[in-house]
Design a protein around this motif. Structure first.
Motif, PDB file in Angstrom:
ATOM      1  N   GLU A 105       0.826  -1.211   0.000  1.00 37.23           N
ATOM      2  CA  GLU A 105       0.000   0.000   0.000  1.00 37.23           C
ATOM      3  C   GLU A 105       0.854   1.253   0.000  1.00 37.23           C
ATOM      4  OE1 GLU A 105      -2.407  -0.464   3.448  1.00 37.23           O
ATOM      5  OE2 GLU A 105      -3.601  -2.052   2.508  1.00 37.23           O
ATOM      6  N   GLY A 106       0.254   2.348  -0.448  1.00 36.75           N
ATOM      7  CA  GLY A 106       0.960   3.633  -0.415  1.00 36.75           C
ATOM      8  C   GLY A 106       1.381   4.051  -1.815  1.00 36.75           C
ATOM      9  N   GLU A 107       1.879   5.292  -1.861  1.00 36.03           N
ATOM     10  CA  GLU A 107       2.203   5.897  -3.148  1.00 36.03           C
ATOM     11  C   GLU A 107       3.309   5.119  -3.880  1.00 36.03           C
ATOM     12  OE1 GLU A 107       3.723  10.207  -4.756  1.00 36.03           O
ATOM     13  OE2 GLU A 107       3.637   9.825  -2.595  1.00 36.03           O
ATOM     14  N   HIS A 108       4.301   4.647  -3.106  1.00 34.05           N
ATOM     15  CA  HIS A 108       5.417   3.909  -3.708  1.00 34.05           C
ATOM     16  C   HIS A 108       5.312   2.415  -3.419  1.00 34.05           C
ATOM     17  CE1 HIS A 108       8.345   7.549  -4.113  1.00 34.05           C
ATOM     18  NE2 HIS A 108       7.256   7.649  -4.849  1.00 34.05           N
ATOM     19  N   ALA A 109       4.110   1.867  -3.552  1.00 32.01           N
ATOM     20  CA  ALA A 109       3.939   0.437  -3.277  1.00 32.01           C
ATOM     21  C   ALA A 109       4.387  -0.355  -4.505  1.00 32.01           C
ATOM     22  CB  ALA A 109       2.497   0.143  -2.939  1.00 32.01           C
ATOM     23  N   LEU A 110       5.276  -1.312  -4.272  1.00 31.84           N
ATOM     24  CA  LEU A 110       5.863  -2.054  -5.389  1.00 31.84           C
ATOM     25  C   LEU A 110       4.874  -3.032  -6.032  1.00 31.84           C
ATOM     26  CD1 LEU A 110       8.398  -2.941  -7.008  1.00 31.84           C
ATOM     27  CD2 LEU A 110       8.826  -4.600  -5.201  1.00 31.84           C
ATOM     28  N   LEU A 111       4.202  -3.838  -5.211  1.00 30.17           N
ATOM     29  CA  LEU A 111       3.466  -4.980  -5.777  1.00 30.17           C
ATOM     30  C   LEU A 111       2.243  -4.581  -6.615  1.00 30.17           C
ATOM     31  CD1 LEU A 111       4.004  -7.560  -2.889  1.00 30.17           C
ATOM     32  CD2 LEU A 111       5.256  -7.269  -5.027  1.00 30.17           C
ATOM     33  N   PRO A 112       1.410  -3.605  -6.184  1.00 33.79           N
ATOM     34  CA  PRO A 112       0.304  -3.207  -7.070  1.00 33.79           C
ATOM     35  C   PRO A 112       0.809  -2.671  -8.408  1.00 33.79           C
ATOM     36  CG  PRO A 112       0.024  -2.291  -4.862  1.00 33.79           C
ATOM     37  CD  PRO A 112       1.380  -2.903  -4.901  1.00 33.79           C
ATOM     38  N   SER A 113       1.927  -1.935  -8.350  1.00 40.09           N
ATOM     39  CA  SER A 113       2.499  -1.406  -9.588  1.00 40.09           C
ATOM     40  C   SER A 113       3.003  -2.551 -10.475  1.00 40.09           C
ATOM     41  CB  SER A 113       3.643  -0.448  -9.241  1.00 40.09           C
ATOM     42  OG  SER A 113       4.367  -0.135 -10.389  1.00 40.09           O
ATOM     43  N   LEU A 114       3.643  -3.537  -9.816  1.00 45.57           N
ATOM     44  CA  LEU A 114       4.156  -4.701 -10.561  1.00 45.57           C
ATOM     45  C   LEU A 114       3.006  -5.462 -11.211  1.00 45.57           C
ATOM     46  CD1 LEU A 114       6.714  -6.343 -11.205  1.00 45.57           C
ATOM     47  CD2 LEU A 114       6.352  -7.601  -9.078  1.00 45.57           C
ATOM     48  N   GLU A 115       1.869  -5.556 -10.520  1.00 46.34           N
ATOM     49  CA  GLU A 115       0.709  -6.257 -11.087  1.00 46.34           C
ATOM     50  C   GLU A 115       0.248  -5.543 -12.373  1.00 46.34           C
ATOM     51  OE1 GLU A 115      -2.738  -6.582  -8.579  1.00 46.34           O
ATOM     52  OE2 GLU A 115      -3.890  -7.613 -10.151  1.00 46.34           O
ATOM     53  N   ARG A 116       0.147  -4.212 -12.283  1.00 50.01           N
ATOM     54  CA  ARG A 116      -0.270  -3.458 -13.469  1.00 50.01           C
ATOM     55  C   ARG A 116       0.704  -3.708 -14.616  1.00 50.01           C
ATOM     56  NH1 ARG A 116      -1.145   0.535  -9.613  1.00 50.01           N
ATOM     57  NH2 ARG A 116       0.719   1.720 -10.177  1.00 50.01           N
ATOM     58  N   ARG A 117       1.972  -3.631 -14.279  1.00 52.74           N
ATOM     59  CA  ARG A 117       3.015  -3.811 -15.298  1.00 52.74           C
ATOM     60  C   ARG A 117       2.913  -5.209 -15.928  1.00 52.74           C
ATOM     61  NH1 ARG A 117       7.557  -2.134 -18.433  1.00 52.74           N
ATOM     62  NH2 ARG A 117       8.322  -4.166 -19.063  1.00 52.74           N
TER      63      ARG A 117
END
Ligand code: ATP
Ligand code: MG
Length: 430
Positions: free
Chosen positions: A276-288
């Motif tokens: 969670e949060g602005e710099h959360a790695l895993l949600p961003s990785l999922e999108r990618r």
């Protein structure tokens, strides 16, 4: 930041004519301005009526040590780094071929080699014996960690009639060299202690470049390509690379810019979260992964330590904190999280750290090692002591050891370097 006192210690007046000929001697008062941009320089001058400056390194017309009576010694301490052998070779050759110093000892296994009870005989170094060592990685002298007693070490230097001690190593090595220089001063001896800074992480303050770093960035390149190939080879493939960088993420940042297949660059200076949060790695990785089907992540060893429940209590023999392994941790977390969100992903993990540390220096890194070594010899012969050879504003400099060890250089996340990294990486930061 207030600039500390940059005055370098001298053993005494330099009165002997240098044996060097055909070189451009550096005037005694030659300096290298500390300020890197005009505004900074003008502000400092307006505030203090003077400018902070390093003493410029280079050959002096008058030297302190009489070459014919000078015995020198070289040691390497701490972890391996590309270029150690280049520096040993450069020191030996400059001492013996340029200055006609008759004896150069190679001290075995770092500071342990100066403690007689370890029983390590010193090696006699000659231009012939060091001739091919720049082609091999590691250090021909060996290295070690762990505290040694400076009083005993100075006794050894005195007994061996050593007038110059060169110490090649990181912050710990520099601190120990300072202790030796202080003990030498307490006893009123005339021994120069000169350091060549070794940090593959390029994290020494007041020094803009250290050897080994460029080779590390270069060698990481092919690992990034392999990680990218692996990641593209399967649907939802992730290539995860763990690189050196205990406190500063320069290797990860430069490697990212050198091979822009990297999508996430995780460094100690820029905290990130997992879920969670602005710099959360895993949600961003999922999108990618859903959009692009593959991702490459590079992580510095000192990054994300706040994600572990407990602070690491493990230390090496020198007392350095051994970080939790963030690479293995992320590997596990990404795999577990893939299962949670029902994404059939595959993570390939790469840790090239030891492979890279033990390589020989590459290209201009090797050039830099040779030049550092030459400047170290010039400094020592001119009677400087308690000093580190630095590089600043495109010049070689003399930096007092306590200044070099006062704090670490880190990536400024508001700098153009970090902006460039962000602009080639993915949505974690966009
Ligand atoms: P690396 O970057 O690989 O850690 P380093 O030079 O910092 O390199 P260390 O193992 O920390 O490696 O130190 C090398 C040597 O310097 C060891 O013999 C160690 O005991 C000594 N040393 C370390 N820290 C200090 C200190 N604070 N004071 C005196 N000596 C030190
Ligand atoms: Mg260290």
């Amino acid at each position: 930041m207030a600039v500390p006192d940059l005055t370098v210690k001298r053993l005494g007046e330099a009165t002997i004519d240098s044996p060097l000929s055909g070189v451009k001697f550096i005037p005694e008062n030659s300096s290298v301005i500390y300020g890197k941009d005009a505004d900074e320089v003008i502000r400092e001058y307006n505030e203090n009526g003077r400018l902070s400056a390093f003493e410029q390194a280079g050959p002096r017309e008058k030297i302190y040590h009489d070459p014919a009576w000078t015995h020198a010694a070289i040691l390497t301490a701490g972890g391996l780094c590309p270029g150690l052998n280049d520096v040993i070779k450069g020191l030996t050759r400059t001492l013996m071929v340029r200055y006609n110093v008759p004896i150069v000892f190679g001290i075995r296994y770092g500071y342990q080699g100066l403690i007689p009870s370890f029983g390590y005989e010193p090696m006699l170094l000659t231009p012939d014996s060091v001739d091919g060592i720049h082609e091999i990685g590691g250090t021909v002298l060996g290295s070690s960690r762990g505290r040694q007693d400076e009083v005993t070490m100075v006794e050894t230097l005195k007994r061996m009639n050593i007038k110059i001690l060169f110490c090649i190593g990181g912050d710990g090595t520099l601190r120990c060299a300072h202790d030796i220089a202080m003990e030498v001063e307490r006893r009123g001896l005339n021994i120069s202690v000169v350091c060549i800074p070794k940090t593959i992480d390029n994290d020494i303050n007041f020094i803009d470049k250290t050897f080994g770093f460029e080779t590390a960035v270069y060698a990481t390149n092919s690992v990034i390509s392999s990680a990218h190939n692996e990641a593209k080879g399967t649907p939802h493939g992730v290539g995860l690379i763990h690189v050196m960088g205990r406190d500063s993420g320069f290797i990860a940042a430069y490697a990212t810019l050198a091979n822009t297949h990297v999508n996430y660059c995780l460094v100690p200076e820029d905290a990130f979260s997992l879920y969670e949060g602005e710099h959360a790695l895993l949600p961003s990785l999922e999108r990618r992964l859903r959009e692009r089907k593959h991702a490459v992540i590079i992580v510095s060893e000192g990054a994300g330590q706040h994600l572990f429940e407990e602070e690491s209590s493990r230390r090496d023999k020198s007392g350095n904190v051994l970080h939790h392994n963030i690479g293995e941790f992320l590997h596990e977390k990404i795999v577990a999280w893939g299962k949670e969100i029902n994404l059939d992903l595959s993570v390939k993990y790469f840790d090239p750290s030891y492979l890279i540390r033990s390589l020989p220096a590459h290209g201009t890194d090797a050039v830099f090692c040779e030049m550092l070594a030459q400047h170290a010899v010039h400094a020592a012969m001119a009677g400087r002591t308690d000093v580190v050879i630095g590089h600043w504003n495109d010049r070689f400099t003399h930096v007092p050891i306590p200044v070099a060890t006062s704090s670490r250089k880190k990536i400024d996340i508001n700098s153009s370097l970090w902006d460039s990294v962000k602009s080639v990486t993915w949505k974690c930061y966009r």
